[in-house]
Scaffold this motif. Structure first.
Motif, mmCIF file in Angstrom:
data_model
loop_
_atom_site.group_PDB
_atom_site.id
_atom_site.type_symbol
_atom_site.label_atom_id
_atom_site.label_comp_id
_atom_site.label_asym_id
_atom_site.label_seq_id
_atom_site.Cartn_x
_atom_site.Cartn_y
_atom_site.Cartn_z
ATOM 1 N N UNK A 98 -0.352 2.403 -5.476
ATOM 2 C CA UNK A 98 -1.519 3.211 -5.312
ATOM 3 C C UNK A 98 -1.967 3.271 -3.554
ATOM 4 N N UNK A 99 -1.344 2.189 -3.050
ATOM 5 C CA UNK A 99 -1.855 1.983 -1.440
ATOM 6 C C UNK A 99 -0.938 2.951 -0.763
ATOM 7 N N UNK A 100 0.301 3.441 -1.358
ATOM 8 C CA UNK A 100 1.173 4.381 -0.542
ATOM 9 C C UNK A 100 1.047 5.877 -0.880
ATOM 10 N N UNK A 101 0.007 5.991 -1.706
ATOM 11 C CA UNK A 101 -0.114 7.343 -2.190
ATOM 12 C C UNK A 101 -0.363 8.236 -1.049
ATOM 13 N N UNK A 102 -1.227 8.005 -0.238
ATOM 14 C CA UNK A 102 -1.593 8.714 0.887
ATOM 15 C C UNK A 102 -0.693 9.208 1.646
#
Ligand SMILES: *Cc1c(COP(=O)(O)O)cnc(C)c1O
Length: 225
Positions: A72-76
């Motif tokens: 999730x922390x790489x989604x952006x």
């Protein structure tokens, strides 16, 4: 045989309606350019950082696919750069993708990854779990994520019966979901299944996207994946 010959030969064997994602993880820019030089434009990576750094060093008309687990922390960071995320495997991840896509003012195309293999290490939804999510208001209210179909990886085995059955199961999931949740939705149309060792079976069983690395680029150097 070099990578350029390999992909051209592969294209002779696979129906034109089936998209080939050339899986370029752990390959160099030069190796990728060799395949690019044949006119091929669709490449896949399983890691966010690797995809982004390669994208920076390659022509901008490449269509990039993310095929590996997404944190999730790489989604952006990744969503503005990919055509399709094959590996969506939780409601939490879907929420993150939707939220970041909304902030960025874009929509993001994704596949639901299903667990069809015998190995527990392979990730993905089971069918009931996916149905629960597709019925939930959480999902129904997501405006910026577009579910384009399903993805799965078969068991790593020489037993083609097992592999064929697993691909059949994925196709069945696709059909049921299409009927139940996406009947009027033209975007829901992809079945991503088949790798170097099992793409022939996958195509026979209705694959619309195959993800092929080794058969194009040769053996990957041991260490990872
Ligand atoms: C590495 C990888 C592939 C390609 O595997 P090959 O056996 O080299 O063709 C396909 N799909 C996923 C998810 C992968 O990680």
């Amino acid at each position: 045989m070099n990578a350029a010959d390999n992909i051209l030969r592969l294209k002779e064997q696979i129906p034109e309606s089936v998209k080939i994602v050339a899986v370029s993880k752990l390959r160099t820019i030069e190796e990728i350019l060799e395949v690019y030089g044949t006119g091929h434009r669709v490449f896949g990576e399983n890691r966010v950082q690797e995809l982004l750094s390669k994208k920076d060093n390659l022509p901008s008309d490449i269509e990039w696919h993310l095929i590996g687990h997404l944190q999730t922390n790489k989604v952006k960071a990744i969503i503005p750069h990919v055509k399709l995320i094959h590996s969506v495997d939780s409601l939490k991840l879907m929420s993150f993708i939707n939220k970041e896509a909304e902030k960025a003012g874009i929509t993001v195309e994704c596949l639901l990854q299903f667990h069809i293999a015998r190995e527990e290490t392979k990730s993905g939804f089971d069918f009931a779990e996916a149905e629960r999510i597709l019925k939930s208001p959480d999902f129904i209210n997501m405006q910026n994520i577009i579910i384009c179909g399903v993805m799965g990886m078969a068991t790593f085995t020489d037993n083609t019966k097992i592999v064929r059955n697993e691909f059949r199961t994925l196709r069945k999931y696709f059909n049921i979901l299409k009927e139940s949740y996406f009947i009027d939705n033209k975007s829901f149309r992809e079945i991503s299944m088949g790798m170097s060792g099992d793409y022939r079976i996958a195509v026979e069983e209705g694959s619309t996207i195959v993800r092929i690395g080794t058969l194009i680029f040769g053996d990957r150097n041991k260490t990872t994946n």
